[in-house]
Design a protein around this motif. Structure first.
Motif, PDB file in Angstrom:
ATOM      1  N   MET A   1       0.805  -1.218   0.000  1.00  0.00           N
ATOM      2  CA  MET A   1       0.000   0.000   0.000  1.00  0.00           C
ATOM      3  C   MET A   1       0.842   1.275   0.000  1.00  0.00           C
ATOM      4  SD  MET A   1      -3.012  -1.210   2.645  1.00  0.00           S
ATOM      5  CE  MET A   1      -4.039  -2.647   2.257  1.00  0.00           C
ATOM      6  N   GLY A   2       2.167   1.118  -0.062  1.00  0.00           N
ATOM      7  CA  GLY A   2       3.035   2.286  -0.158  1.00  0.00           C
ATOM      8  C   GLY A   2       3.029   3.152   1.080  1.00  0.00           C
ATOM      9  N   ILE A   3       2.909   2.534   2.245  1.00  0.00           N
ATOM     10  CA  ILE A   3       2.894   3.298   3.502  1.00  0.00           C
ATOM     11  C   ILE A   3       4.291   3.874   3.754  1.00  0.00           C
ATOM     12  CG2 ILE A   3       2.518   3.185   5.995  1.00  0.00           C
ATOM     13  CD1 ILE A   3      -0.024   2.823   4.233  1.00  0.00           C
ATOM     14  N   THR A   4       4.356   5.185   3.955  1.00  0.00           N
ATOM     15  CA  THR A   4       5.645   5.851   4.146  1.00  0.00           C
ATOM     16  C   THR A   4       5.970   6.096   5.609  1.00  0.00           C
ATOM     17  OG1 THR A   4       4.589   8.022   3.955  1.00  0.00           O
ATOM     18  CG2 THR A   4       5.454   7.037   1.917  1.00  0.00           C
ATOM     19  N   HIS A   5       4.929   6.311   6.443  1.00  0.00           N
ATOM     20  CA  HIS A   5       5.142   6.608   7.858  1.00  0.00           C
ATOM     21  C   HIS A   5       4.224   5.752   8.718  1.00  0.00           C
ATOM     22  CE1 HIS A   5       6.928  10.114   5.975  1.00  0.00           C
ATOM     23  NE2 HIS A   5       7.453  10.470   7.138  1.00  0.00           N
ATOM     24  N   VAL A   6       4.783   5.161   9.748  1.00  0.00           N
ATOM     25  CA  VAL A   6       4.003   4.375  10.705  1.00  0.00           C
ATOM     26  C   VAL A   6       4.161   5.051  12.072  1.00  0.00           C
ATOM     27  CG1 VAL A   6       3.729   2.139  11.837  1.00  0.00           C
ATOM     28  CG2 VAL A   6       4.340   2.232   9.412  1.00  0.00           C
TER      29      VAL A   6
END
Length: 428
Positions: free
Chosen positions: A159-164
């Motif tokens: 899903m292309g998550i950049t920040h968690v």
């Protein structure tokens, strides 16, 4: 993007998922994409597990739960970290045990034994964990279902998550997730771990501190904009600003201002924020929000100009439930004061003053607050008394209560006919 992480089937009941969706909707947090359900992506998760098995980054483990627990007990007895001992981990020159009959294996990730896993945490700064501290994580259960820590890795990647940004109870999961991402050749997100919220007593927030579902706060009469404001301020700050809109929050937000120490849940502060938003709310909107709560209390919201009632009450209310309770003065059938209260307040002298007041009110043609206030002043002057000598008996006679908002406004809302009828009845 809204993702429902529902791999824990015991906790992720339809009711629990609905509570999340309902709470997000109430708070005005509308996702651009989703919701995506993790369990509906199981085929994709299994596909990646097969890739890891094929590349040698994962392996089948046939140790039973009882055997793994025995390994952990043995490690504890030796003063070591309790962990799986790698019985089924393939190594060059190592002979694996015979596969037990009729035992379904789990799949474990082959965590590197050497080196360290590090990341620059947005909140906590540089964190480094020795890989030897990490267990060979189970990434698929014996029934074939992938586990949470693995699913989030694949989903973040896909899903292309950049920040968690998540609670610091997840710090221990982060190195496990990073080593899997690295094995897949995936981009590692930026991680930030915010401190957990503590209860007023300084202990970890739990059921004993009150509401357990965000919608409980809706039931208790909090406004969503107040809830968002309070929660945002609880873990983040912008100078000394306490009150801000969602738009301001979005404009001002940066991760440098995230709290590094645990915040405490403060019901009084939440009430203060909510009271502010109630004061700012349009009275007609408040009337629409409060009407169902009045009905729930057994009142009739249509029995009075509810918008005018909100105008009168909203300056002192902390919740919508406070407004509903206050509005029952006008929306419930009249209940005369108790005999004890009447005996205390409605003396013969008080009744004489009330008779004079009622006679003066009879002449009022335009029944509104200002004219009623003028009659109150006339009565005080004519009888040479201070306001309590008139105000308290009027309240007891007309509302059945010793304390109410401003007398002139209350009488205006109750209506001339009802006010005079109650005054005549009590002074007859």
């Amino acid at each position: 993007m809204l993702r429902i992480e529902d791999t824990d089937l015991e906790r992720s009941t339809p009711e629990a998922v609905q509570a999340i969706l309902q709470g997000m909707d109430w708070l005005g947090m509308h996702a651009d994409e989703g919701p995506f359900y993790q369990m509906q992506r199981t085929d994709r998760h299994r596909e990646v597990i097969d890739q890891l098995l094929e590349s040698g980054h994962a392996y089948y483990c046939y140790s039973s739960p009882e055997e793994v627990e025995a390994m952990r007990e043995k490690a504890r007895a030796l003063g070591q970290k309790p962990r799986y001992d790698g019985t089924w981990r393939p190594e060059p020159g190592k002979t694996l045990p015979p596969i037990p009959a009729d035992r379904k294996p789990v799949v474990r990730f082959k965590t590197p034994k050497d080196g360290v896993t590090s990341w620059d945490d947005l909140v906590k700064g540089r964190i480094t964990i020795a890989n030897e501290e990490l267990d060979d994580l189970i990434i698929a259960r014996a029934d074939g279902t992938p586990t949470y820590n693995f699913c989030v890795v694949v989903d973040d990647w896909d899903m292309g998550i950049t920040h968690v940004i998540r609670g610091d109870d997840h710090v221990n999961n982060t190195p496990r997730q990073i080593v899997i991402l690295e094995a897949l050749g995936a981009q590692v997100p930026v991680y930030g771990h915010v401190p957990m919220i503590l209860g007023p007593d300084g202990e970890k927030l739990s059921k004993r501190h009150g509401a357990v579902n965000i919608m409980d706060y809706h039931e208790q009469g909090y406004l969503p904009e107040a809830m968002v404001n309070y929660l945002a301020r609880l873990g983040w700050s912008h100078g000394d600003d306490e009150i801000f809109s969602v738009e301001q929050f979005i404009e001002w937000f940066d991760t440098k201002s995230l709290s590094k120490s645990a915040s405490q849940w403060d019901p009084k502060k939440l009430n203060w924020v909510n009271a502010h938003y109630i004061k700012q709310r349009n009275s007609a909107e408040l009337a629409d929000l409060v009407a169902p709560r009045i009905e729930k209390l057994g009142g009739s919201p249509n029995a009075v100009n509810l918008t005018a009632v909100m105008d009168l009450l909203k300056g002192r209310a902390e919740t919508l439930n406070d407004l509903a309770q206050g509005a029952m003065l006008f929306c419930a059938p009249f209940s005369p004061a108790s005999a004890e209260l009447q005996a205390e307040i409605l003396t013969e002298d008080a009744k004489a003053i009330l008779r004079d007041f009622a006679q003066r009110l009879t002449a009022v043609e335009d029944w509104h607050t200002e004219n009623i206030a003028a009659v109150i002043k006339e009565t005080l002057a004519a009888n040479n008394i201070k306001m309590p000598k008139l105000g308290i008996p009027v309240r007891v006679a007309v509302t059945g209560q010793k304390q109410t908002p401003a007398v002139d406004a209350v009488l205006a809302l109750i209506g001339k006919e009802a006010v005079l009828a109650r005054l005549h009845q009590i002074t007859a």
